[in-house]
Design a protein around this motif. Structure first.
Motif, mmCIF file in Angstrom:
data_model
loop_
_atom_site.group_PDB
_atom_site.id
_atom_site.type_symbol
_atom_site.label_atom_id
_atom_site.label_comp_id
_atom_site.label_asym_id
_atom_site.label_seq_id
_atom_site.Cartn_x
_atom_site.Cartn_y
_atom_site.Cartn_z
ATOM 1 N N LEU A 186 -3.113 5.869 13.928
ATOM 2 C CA LEU A 186 -1.873 5.726 14.668
ATOM 3 C C LEU A 186 -2.210 4.995 15.963
ATOM 4 O O LEU A 186 -2.772 5.568 16.900
ATOM 5 C CB LEU A 186 -1.239 7.088 14.943
ATOM 6 C CG LEU A 186 0.160 7.051 15.534
ATOM 7 C CD1 LEU A 186 1.123 6.288 14.623
ATOM 8 C CD2 LEU A 186 0.668 8.460 15.762
ATOM 9 N N GLU A 244 4.850 2.000 7.886
ATOM 10 C CA GLU A 244 3.736 2.942 7.772
ATOM 11 C C GLU A 244 2.782 2.831 8.953
ATOM 12 O O GLU A 244 2.741 1.809 9.636
ATOM 13 C CB GLU A 244 2.926 2.642 6.504
ATOM 14 C CG GLU A 244 3.716 2.604 5.235
ATOM 15 C CD GLU A 244 2.896 2.110 4.042
ATOM 16 O OE1 GLU A 244 3.094 2.668 2.966
ATOM 17 O OE2 GLU A 244 2.064 1.195 4.208
ATOM 18 N N ALA A 245 1.969 3.863 9.106
ATOM 19 C CA ALA A 245 0.836 3.790 10.030
ATOM 20 C C ALA A 245 -0.211 2.872 9.396
ATOM 21 O O ALA A 245 -0.306 2.747 8.171
ATOM 22 C CB ALA A 245 0.249 5.178 10.252
ATOM 23 N N CYS A 246 -1.010 2.211 10.221
ATOM 24 C CA CYS A 246 -2.037 1.298 9.706
ATOM 25 C C CYS A 246 -3.139 2.067 9.003
ATOM 26 O O CYS A 246 -3.572 3.108 9.481
ATOM 27 C CB CYS A 246 -2.625 0.482 10.856
ATOM 28 S SG CYS A 246 -1.389 -0.483 11.731
ATOM 29 N N ALA A 247 -3.577 1.548 7.875
ATOM 30 C CA ALA A 247 -4.633 2.218 7.113
ATOM 31 C C ALA A 247 -5.788 1.267 6.866
ATOM 32 O O ALA A 247 -5.655 0.083 6.948
ATOM 33 C CB ALA A 247 -4.092 2.724 5.782
ATOM 34 N N GLY A 295 -8.927 7.996 1.752
ATOM 35 C CA GLY A 295 -8.195 7.061 2.592
ATOM 36 C C GLY A 295 -8.091 7.605 4.004
ATOM 37 O O GLY A 295 -8.353 8.771 4.266
ATOM 38 N N THR A 312 3.119 -0.775 10.633
ATOM 39 C CA THR A 312 3.125 -1.954 9.786
ATOM 40 C C THR A 312 4.202 -1.797 8.725
ATOM 41 O O THR A 312 4.569 -0.682 8.366
ATOM 42 C CB THR A 312 1.738 -2.190 9.140
ATOM 43 O OG1 THR A 312 1.765 -3.408 8.412
ATOM 44 C CG2 THR A 312 1.341 -1.061 8.230
ATOM 45 N N THR A 343 -5.867 6.787 7.955
ATOM 46 C CA THR A 343 -4.850 6.031 8.673
ATOM 47 C C THR A 343 -5.119 6.156 10.165
ATOM 48 O O THR A 343 -5.767 7.102 10.614
ATOM 49 C CB THR A 343 -3.435 6.531 8.315
ATOM 50 O OG1 THR A 343 -2.471 5.669 8.911
ATOM 51 C CG2 THR A 343 -3.207 7.950 8.774
#
Length: 85
Positions: free
Chosen positions: A51, A82-85, A47, A63, A49
């Motif tokens: 920032l 959360e930070a976008c992933a 995964g 988000t 992410t």
């Protein structure tokens, strides 16, 4: 470098959307003794992410998403920022 973890067994418990493994391993304690532990590890692959930063407003972009595990662990609405992933 001295080894601190030795994997002894890796058993697949489920292989649906991701892979759920039960892993038994030995871990070296602070005093140098070995201790056997077992953990479950849910693997959905790699995964990443991002920032996101808006230069003009000098703000980051996050988000808000519903996460079932947090709801099941008493997060009253189940949402995380959360930070976008």
């Amino acid at each position: 470098m001295e080894e601190n973890i030795k994997i002894k067994k890796n058993k697949v418990l489920s292989n649906n959307w991701g892979k759920l493994n039960e892993i038994t391993f030995d871990i070296r304690t602070k005093v140098g003794d070995w201790e056997e532990q077992t953990r479950e590890s849910y693997d959905t692959g790699d995964g990443a992410t991002v920032l996101l930063y808006n230069k003009s407003t000098k703000m980051i972009v996050l988000t808000r998403q519903f996460r079932l595990p947090t709801y099941l662990n008493h997060n009253t609405n189940g949402y995380l920022t959360e930070a976008c992933a």
